[in-house]
Design a protein around this motif. Structure first.
Motif, PDB file in Angstrom:
ATOM      1  N   ALA A  74     116.421  87.186  10.960  1.00  0.00           N
ATOM      2  CA  ALA A  74     117.298  88.283  10.541  1.00  0.00           C
ATOM      3  C   ALA A  74     118.436  88.470  11.539  1.00  0.00           C
ATOM      4  N   LEU A  75     118.125  88.424  12.815  1.00  0.00           N
ATOM      5  CA  LEU A  75     119.168  88.562  13.830  1.00  0.00           C
ATOM      6  C   LEU A  75     120.123  87.368  13.806  1.00  0.00           C
ATOM      7  N   ALA A  76     119.596  86.186  13.553  1.00  0.00           N
ATOM      8  CA  ALA A  76     120.465  85.009  13.418  1.00  0.00           C
ATOM      9  C   ALA A  76     121.383  85.155  12.210  1.00  0.00           C
ATOM     10  N   GLY A  77     120.884  85.736  11.126  1.00  0.00           N
ATOM     11  CA  GLY A  77     121.715  85.987   9.952  1.00  0.00           C
ATOM     12  C   GLY A  77     122.837  86.964  10.244  1.00  0.00           C
ATOM     13  N   VAL A  78     122.543  88.011  11.009  1.00  0.00           N
ATOM     14  CA  VAL A  78     123.570  88.991  11.386  1.00  0.00           C
ATOM     15  C   VAL A  78     124.651  88.311  12.223  1.00  0.00           C
ATOM     16  N   VAL A  79     124.235  87.526  13.193  1.00  0.00           N
ATOM     17  CA  VAL A  79     125.200  86.813  14.039  1.00  0.00           C
ATOM     18  C   VAL A  79     126.029  85.850  13.197  1.00  0.00           C
ATOM     19  N   PHE A  80     125.385  85.162  12.274  1.00  0.00           N
ATOM     20  CA  PHE A  80     126.089  84.239  11.383  1.00  0.00           C
ATOM     21  C   PHE A  80     127.141  84.976  10.558  1.00  0.00           C
ATOM     22  N   PHE A  81     126.778  86.116   9.983  1.00  0.00           N
ATOM     23  CA  PHE A  81     127.740  86.908   9.214  1.00  0.00           C
ATOM     24  C   PHE A  81     128.915  87.339  10.084  1.00  0.00           C
ATOM     25  N   LEU A  82     128.617  87.835  11.277  1.00  0.00           N
ATOM     26  CA  LEU A  82     129.672  88.339  12.145  1.00  0.00           C
ATOM     27  C   LEU A  82     130.605  87.236  12.630  1.00  0.00           C
ATOM     28  N   LEU A  83     130.098  86.019  12.751  1.00  0.00           N
ATOM     29  CA  LEU A  83     130.938  84.918  13.213  1.00  0.00           C
ATOM     30  C   LEU A  83     131.724  84.252  12.085  1.00  0.00           C
ATOM     31  N   THR A  84     131.179  84.193  10.899  1.00  0.00           N
ATOM     32  CA  THR A  84     131.820  83.424   9.837  1.00  0.00           C
ATOM     33  C   THR A  84     132.706  84.236   8.900  1.00  0.00           C
ATOM     34  N   ALA A  85     132.385  85.477   8.639  1.00  0.00           N
ATOM     35  CA  ALA A  85     133.158  86.257   7.663  1.00  0.00           C
ATOM     36  C   ALA A  85     134.614  86.472   8.086  1.00  0.00           C
ATOM     37  N   PRO A  86     134.904  86.865   9.317  1.00  0.00           N
ATOM     38  CA  PRO A  86     136.319  87.042   9.676  1.00  0.00           C
ATOM     39  C   PRO A  86     137.109  85.735   9.659  1.00  0.00           C
ATOM     40  N   ILE A  87     136.489  84.656  10.084  1.00  0.00           N
ATOM     41  CA  ILE A  87     137.178  83.362  10.121  1.00  0.00           C
ATOM     42  C   ILE A  87     137.454  82.872   8.700  1.00  0.00           C
ATOM     43  N   SER A  88     136.473  82.972   7.825  1.00  0.00           N
ATOM     44  CA  SER A  88     136.680  82.510   6.454  1.00  0.00           C
ATOM     45  C   SER A  88     137.695  83.388   5.728  1.00  0.00           C
ATOM     46  N   ALA A  89     137.688  84.692   5.969  1.00  0.00           N
ATOM     47  CA  ALA A  89     138.678  85.563   5.339  1.00  0.00           C
ATOM     48  C   ALA A  89     140.082  85.222   5.828  1.00  0.00           C
ATOM     49  N   HIS A  90     140.219  84.940   7.109  1.00  0.00           N
ATOM     50  CA  HIS A  90     141.528  84.572   7.653  1.00  0.00           C
ATOM     51  C   HIS A  90     142.029  83.273   7.028  1.00  0.00           C
ATOM     52  N   LEU A  91     141.162  82.277   6.933  1.00  0.00           N
ATOM     53  CA  LEU A  91     141.568  80.996   6.372  1.00  0.00           C
ATOM     54  C   LEU A  91     141.882  81.104   4.875  1.00  0.00           C
ATOM     55  N   LEU A  92     141.115  81.902   4.155  1.00  0.00           N
ATOM     56  CA  LEU A  92     141.404  82.103   2.735  1.00  0.00           C
ATOM     57  C   LEU A  92     142.721  82.841   2.529  1.00  0.00           C
ATOM     58  N   ALA A  93     143.009  83.815   3.373  1.00  0.00           N
ATOM     59  CA  ALA A  93     144.277  84.540   3.269  1.00  0.00           C
ATOM     60  C   ALA A  93     145.450  83.619   3.587  1.00  0.00           C
ATOM     61  N   LYS A  94     145.288  82.788   4.583  1.00  0.00           N
ATOM     62  CA  LYS A  94     146.347  81.848   4.943  1.00  0.00           C
ATOM     63  C   LYS A  94     146.590  80.844   3.812  1.00  0.00           C
ATOM     64  N   ALA A  95     145.528  80.363   3.196  1.00  0.00           N
ATOM     65  CA  ALA A  95     145.663  79.433   2.078  1.00  0.00           C
ATOM     66  C   ALA A  95     146.292  80.123   0.871  1.00  0.00           C
ATOM     67  N   ALA A  96     145.931  81.369   0.614  1.00  0.00           N
ATOM     68  CA  ALA A  96     146.523  82.103  -0.507  1.00  0.00           C
ATOM     69  C   ALA A  96     148.011  82.312  -0.287  1.00  0.00           C
ATOM     70  N   TYR A  97     148.401  82.618   0.934  1.00  0.00           N
ATOM     71  CA  TYR A  97     149.822  82.802   1.235  1.00  0.00           C
ATOM     72  C   TYR A  97     150.576  81.490   1.073  1.00  0.00           C
TER      73      TYR A  97
END
Length: 115
Positions: free
Chosen positions: A69-92
């Motif tokens: 569960a703690l590994a899942g939390v760390v995974f979410f915190l590390l991947t969600a901002p990066i993926s959102a940034h890359l998706l926004a950059k690709a959309a632009y």
């Protein structure tokens, strides 16, 4: 801790996590453009999922479940901002521009027009 306190803490954390997930889903429905929607999904959705995984960690008595569960939390915190940034950059880059409610388009000066 006693089982009653653990159950109360777990229940409160699940409700808080579910509320954040609800806010994220409402943001996906109500917000105007892809960037605002992505912000709602990445921030509130990550927080809601993380709190619910922490509730699982509080409730579980097995160390393996807590670790996952703690590994899942760390995974979410590390991947969600990066993926959102890359998706926004690709959309632009694909041509999706921010809506009129966005006051400043910081990428407008850095992207060359096609042609």
């Amino acid at each position: 801790m006693t089982t009653v306190i653990v159950e109360i803490v777990t229940g409160v954390m699940l409700i808080v996590g579910a509320m954040f997930a609800l806010v994220a889903s409402l943001g996906l429905i109500r917000l105007k453009d892809v960037y605002m929607r992505m912000h709602a999904a990445s921030k509130a959705g990550t927080l809601g999922s993380g709190v619910m995984l922490l509730a699982l960690a509080v409730h579980a008595s097995d160390l393996a479940v807590v670790t996952r569960a703690l590994a899942g939390v760390v995974f979410f915190l590390l991947t969600a901002p990066i993926s959102a940034h890359l998706l926004a950059k690709a959309a632009y880059a694909a041509g999706y521009r921010p809506c009129a409610d966005t006051k400043q388009d910081a990428l407008a000066e850095t992207v060359r027009p096609n042609g």
